[in-house]
Design a protein around this motif. Sequence first.
Motif, PDB file in Angstrom:
ATOM      1  N   ILE B  25      37.142   1.116  23.023  1.00 39.09           N
ATOM      2  CA  ILE B  25      35.895   0.813  23.742  1.00 39.09           C
ATOM      3  C   ILE B  25      35.559   1.954  24.697  1.00 39.09           C
ATOM      4  CG2 ILE B  25      35.085  -0.537  25.733  1.00 39.09           C
ATOM      5  CD1 ILE B  25      34.514  -2.395  23.788  1.00 39.09           C
ATOM      6  N   VAL B  26      36.545   2.365  25.471  1.00 39.47           N
ATOM      7  CA  VAL B  26      36.315   3.416  26.476  1.00 39.47           C
ATOM      8  C   VAL B  26      35.898   4.712  25.784  1.00 39.47           C
ATOM      9  CG1 VAL B  26      37.445   4.854  28.212  1.00 39.47           C
ATOM     10  CG2 VAL B  26      37.848   2.391  28.189  1.00 39.47           C
ATOM     11  N   GLU B  27      36.632   5.050  24.753  1.00 37.28           N
ATOM     12  CA  GLU B  27      36.379   6.302  24.041  1.00 37.28           C
ATOM     13  C   GLU B  27      35.010   6.280  23.347  1.00 37.28           C
ATOM     14  OE1 GLU B  27      36.857   9.994  22.942  1.00 37.28           O
ATOM     15  OE2 GLU B  27      38.342   8.982  24.202  1.00 37.28           O
ATOM     16  N   ASN B  28      34.742   5.221  22.609  1.00 30.86           N
ATOM     17  CA  ASN B  28      33.543   5.189  21.766  1.00 30.86           C
ATOM     18  C   ASN B  28      32.272   4.817  22.514  1.00 30.86           C
ATOM     19  OD1 ASN B  28      34.443   5.633  18.857  1.00 30.86           O
ATOM     20  ND2 ASN B  28      35.895   4.103  19.554  1.00 30.86           N
ATOM     21  N   LEU B  29      32.369   3.927  23.476  1.00 30.82           N
ATOM     22  CA  LEU B  29      31.147   3.436  24.109  1.00 30.82           C
ATOM     23  C   LEU B  29      30.902   4.021  25.492  1.00 30.82           C
ATOM     24  CD1 LEU B  29      31.016  -0.306  23.045  1.00 30.82           C
ATOM     25  CD2 LEU B  29      30.069   1.700  21.936  1.00 30.82           C
ATOM     26  N   ILE B  30      31.899   4.638  26.089  1.00 31.68           N
ATOM     27  CA  ILE B  30      31.674   5.197  27.425  1.00 31.68           C
ATOM     28  C   ILE B  30      31.793   6.719  27.403  1.00 31.68           C
ATOM     29  CG2 ILE B  30      32.392   5.178  29.851  1.00 31.68           C
ATOM     30  CD1 ILE B  30      33.324   2.270  29.389  1.00 31.68           C
ATOM     31  N   VAL B  31      32.982   7.218  27.087  1.00 30.86           N
ATOM     32  CA  VAL B  31      33.199   8.667  27.176  1.00 30.86           C
ATOM     33  C   VAL B  31      32.186   9.440  26.327  1.00 30.86           C
ATOM     34  CG1 VAL B  31      34.851  10.527  26.781  1.00 30.86           C
ATOM     35  CG2 VAL B  31      35.638   8.350  27.710  1.00 30.86           C
ATOM     36  N   GLN B  32      31.966   8.962  25.110  1.00 34.88           N
ATOM     37  CA  GLN B  32      31.071   9.697  24.208  1.00 34.88           C
ATOM     38  C   GLN B  32      29.608   9.701  24.654  1.00 34.88           C
ATOM     39  OE1 GLN B  32      31.544   8.641  20.100  1.00 34.88           O
ATOM     40  NE2 GLN B  32      33.717   9.207  20.079  1.00 34.88           N
ATOM     41  N   ARG B  33      29.256   8.760  25.537  1.00 29.99           N
ATOM     42  CA  ARG B  33      27.875   8.701  26.021  1.00 29.99           C
ATOM     43  C   ARG B  33      27.617   9.719  27.138  1.00 29.99           C
ATOM     44  NH1 ARG B  33      26.339   3.329  24.698  1.00 29.99           N
ATOM     45  NH2 ARG B  33      26.570   3.418  22.445  1.00 29.99           N
ATOM     46  N   VAL B  34      28.705  10.158  27.773  1.00 28.93           N
ATOM     47  CA  VAL B  34      28.558  11.064  28.918  1.00 28.93           C
ATOM     48  C   VAL B  34      28.688  12.503  28.414  1.00 28.93           C
ATOM     49  CG1 VAL B  34      29.546  11.684  31.175  1.00 28.93           C
ATOM     50  CG2 VAL B  34      29.606   9.306  30.391  1.00 28.93           C
ATOM     51  N   ASN B  37      29.977  18.088  30.126  1.00 31.47           N
ATOM     52  CA  ASN B  37      29.943  18.821  31.405  1.00 31.47           C
ATOM     53  C   ASN B  37      29.960  17.871  32.599  1.00 31.47           C
ATOM     54  OD1 ASN B  37      27.247  18.093  30.590  1.00 31.47           O
ATOM     55  ND2 ASN B  37      26.493  19.336  32.298  1.00 31.47           N
ATOM     56  N   LEU B  38      29.730  16.589  32.346  1.00 33.91           N
ATOM     57  CA  LEU B  38      29.767  15.604  33.432  1.00 33.91           C
ATOM     58  C   LEU B  38      31.020  14.717  33.382  1.00 33.91           C
ATOM     59  CD1 LEU B  38      26.001  14.508  33.542  1.00 33.91           C
ATOM     60  CD2 LEU B  38      27.174  16.216  34.942  1.00 33.91           C
ATOM     61  N   TRP B  39      31.991  15.112  32.594  1.00 37.85           N
ATOM     62  CA  TRP B  39      33.236  14.337  32.521  1.00 37.85           C
ATOM     63  C   TRP B  39      34.099  14.549  33.758  1.00 37.85           C
ATOM     64  CZ3 TRP B  39      35.090  15.377  26.776  1.00 37.85           C
ATOM     65  CH2 TRP B  39      34.337  14.556  25.919  1.00 37.85           C
ATOM     66  N   LYS B  40      33.847  15.661  34.459  1.00 33.78           N
ATOM     67  CA  LYS B  40      34.688  15.989  35.615  1.00 33.78           C
ATOM     68  C   LYS B  40      33.898  16.877  36.549  1.00 33.78           C
ATOM     69  CE  LYS B  40      36.531  19.802  32.969  1.00 33.78           C
ATOM     70  NZ  LYS B  40      37.571  20.800  32.900  1.00 33.78           N
ATOM     71  N   SER B  45      39.661  16.964  37.131  1.00 34.51           N
ATOM     72  CA  SER B  45      39.838  16.226  35.883  1.00 34.51           C
ATOM     73  C   SER B  45      39.161  14.866  36.013  1.00 34.51           C
ATOM     74  CB  SER B  45      41.330  16.057  35.591  1.00 34.51           C
ATOM     75  OG  SER B  45      41.932  15.307  36.618  1.00 34.51           O
ATOM     76  N   GLY B  46      38.806  14.287  34.897  1.00 36.53           N
ATOM     77  CA  GLY B  46      38.097  13.009  34.904  1.00 36.53           C
ATOM     78  C   GLY B  46      38.166  12.359  33.542  1.00 36.53           C
ATOM     79  N   LEU B  47      37.012  12.102  32.915  1.00 37.16           N
ATOM     80  CA  LEU B  47      36.998  11.448  31.608  1.00 37.16           C
ATOM     81  C   LEU B  47      37.658  12.315  30.537  1.00 37.16           C
ATOM     82  CD1 LEU B  47      33.465   9.760  31.376  1.00 37.16           C
ATOM     83  CD2 LEU B  47      35.613   8.830  32.230  1.00 37.16           C
ATOM     84  N   ASP B  48      37.773  13.625  30.805  1.00 35.72           N
ATOM     85  CA  ASP B  48      38.426  14.488  29.822  1.00 35.72           C
ATOM     86  C   ASP B  48      39.888  14.117  29.654  1.00 35.72           C
ATOM     87  OD1 ASP B  48      38.753  15.336  32.489  1.00 35.72           O
ATOM     88  OD2 ASP B  48      39.492  17.288  31.821  1.00 35.72           O
ATOM     89  N   SER B  49      40.502  13.636  30.722  1.00 38.90           N
ATOM     90  CA  SER B  49      41.932  13.338  30.601  1.00 38.90           C
ATOM     91  C   SER B  49      42.259  11.863  30.818  1.00 38.90           C
ATOM     92  CB  SER B  49      42.733  14.189  31.590  1.00 38.90           C
ATOM     93  OG  SER B  49      42.330  13.887  32.903  1.00 38.90           O
TER      94      SER B  49
END
Lengths: 411, 352
Positions: B25-34, B37-40, B45-49
């Motif tokens: 869920i996190v990977e497919n519906l949240i991380v991929q929507r952001v 360049n805004l992951w961190k 570090s942030g959504l990248d890790s």
Amino acid sequence: MAQSPSLETTLNNSRMDSSKLNIVESTLRNRELSIKITDKIRKLAPLAAKRAGVDIIKIMDFCGTHEWTVTHYGLRSLMPPEVELVAGPGCPVCITPAYYVDVLIKLSLEGVRVYTYGDAYRLPGSGKRGKELRSLEEARAAGGDVAVVYSFLDAIRMARKDKKPSVFFAIGFETTAPATAGPVVHGIVPDNLKILNVHRLTPPIMRYTFTTHKENPIKGVIAPGHVSTIVGAKAWEFAVKEYGIPTVVAGFEPIDVLLAILEILKQHVEGKPRLVNEYKRAVTWEGNKKAQKLINECCEVVDAAWRGIGFVPNSGLAFREKYHNIDAMHEYGIKELTPEEWKYDLPPGCRCAEVTLGIAKPTDCPLFMKVCTPGTPYGPCMVSSEGACSVWARFGGGGLAEEIAKSLGIV
Amino acid sequence: MTWYTRLWRYITLAHGAGGKETEEIVENLIVQRVPPNLWKVGEGSGLDSLDDAALIPLGDEGYVAVTVDSYTVKPIFFPGGDLGRLAASGTINDLLMVGAKPIAALDAVVVEEGFPLEDFNKIISSYIDTLKSNNVALIGGDFKTMPKGQLDGIIIASMGIGVAKKPIRDSDIKPGDKIIVSGYVGDHGAAIMAAQQGIGANTDIVSDVKPLTDLMIPLIERYADAIHGAGDPTRGGVAMLVNTWAKKTETVIVLDEESIPIRPQVREYAEMLGIDPLSLANEGMAVLAVDSDYADEVVKYMRKLGYDKASIIGQVYKPKDPRHAGRVLLKSVAGGIRILEPPSGELVPRIC
């Protein structure tokens, strides 16, 4: 999900004291002992295979719980190349025909309360995934009246209280059949509770399984320990007498299973197939006569359907005429399956029947861990915790573990 | 076809269980929507890790560590703790696991109409007391009530802020590192399940919920360079955590079941329910990946700090075949090898 009132008692009663657990851990899950037995297995295997006239000795671990032990403890990684362990048809949920699930889904939506064991709650019927209701779980979400129970006695208790017209989904092998038969024979089932009797018998399916392995025959059987507590070790005599297959009734700890394998190899080396009871701490030669009597009192043996496999002679139980009043088939006018009407009942692409018979491995199925996962089961073998696919999915069966371990030099 | 229309139509309890489905869920519906360049923020570090806490760089001063989590548990009061202590400990531990010193927290509480004030008082006191005893400031928050029936009891969202001079990033885990646990595995998960099944009184299983400040601060000060990875195995347990590590660092991790400390009553209880203790949560136990040259020394030091069950339970390997990367193996008590899968689709009741 309905919480059973008796879970608490069941758990408390079944609680082992820590000393018993210690004994199990120090003897039956003992790495030193395991290494010793494995060394012997490795030494005997080449000669055993030669004597048996095969390259690989195929041993069937009949019971779903044995497959759990084999996979969970990584026993395949300890086997020499001459020994192959294959899972057998010992998962009662996996082999329950889709027809009965369909019937119960319909009843649950027509105001009849359906009581089911937890594993059968998610068992798919013949409905198409995403399009039709395909399990009691989905039926319940759609407004069907379905309650999960831990035992038939819970269903009796609840049915007595709510007085609703209800059906209990009685599935399982000889191990669970006495739990159904007991209350029936003792007359404590309330009038509003009927039983859909889908109990199946294990010796006939073992016989059937042997015949499906003609090309590359089974050369050893680890016979089901739990079932044998009821039917007795004697139930497996035919495997030795008629098929000449070394057979060992075994317990469910890793050392039990390793000892069974060693015994089978020894018998091949000696050229004398025998029936050995390794599980003497629970299984006798005659079995539980009281339980056998209860079953026999209310049920007769009939030809019965197995999921994806079809009719197997003398492999099921049905209520005798005089118990028709508690038979859901009779009460609700449900037509019993017949060999003529039985249709192949696995979803398209699912190889559960071959997996059940030990002809295919879960990883041979193209759906395995692609669209069929423990979270989203597609076929019946992925539903029950005893199903070979579910066991392999949860504990990484399929040879990858052995491959990685070898490449890293840790086995 | 996306993965969710293919496999799922509804959010299920499995999606919130902290296992494979949560990851999906996190990977497919949240991380991929952001956008990446805004992951961190900057070199942080942030959504990248997806580590326990995110890091925002402060130039030469090091990093600010930030974490947020919402806490809900049934029962609210359980053997060994309550929701308040759970929320404070979870917040503090998430910061410690990235090598940060926790300095402040904020909370957002949502309570159901009709919730006993006395219970609320107990929970919030417990939250504040835990922060207080770890010298963490409570600098803000929010309080809301929902009409009866629209929420089951109470939910606490808790955010933590810390500072890290030399952060621990799980991506630094290397082949050769030893995997160390600071104590018994699975205590919290087993205690909650026992309480939910109503047999808590008989099982003497107690949650391990506590802040790990007294362990991690000395460790960070002394072994900052040797500790390559740290995590608290909450939902999904040790099984989930090491699988995440192996995947993230494209390594193979091998655990030895014989050396994993599990209380007999936890093992027994888990076995009865057919659950792997390695997928049961801890709320006061750390898992570390430590440079093999220092591993024994670190364990000794952890034991000196009062964590006397601290043990090496496994090792990180470089895969010989790229197909093996990300896998975790378990050498069983019987000596056989199997794959330790991340927990998936299991009916482990909500525990945090």
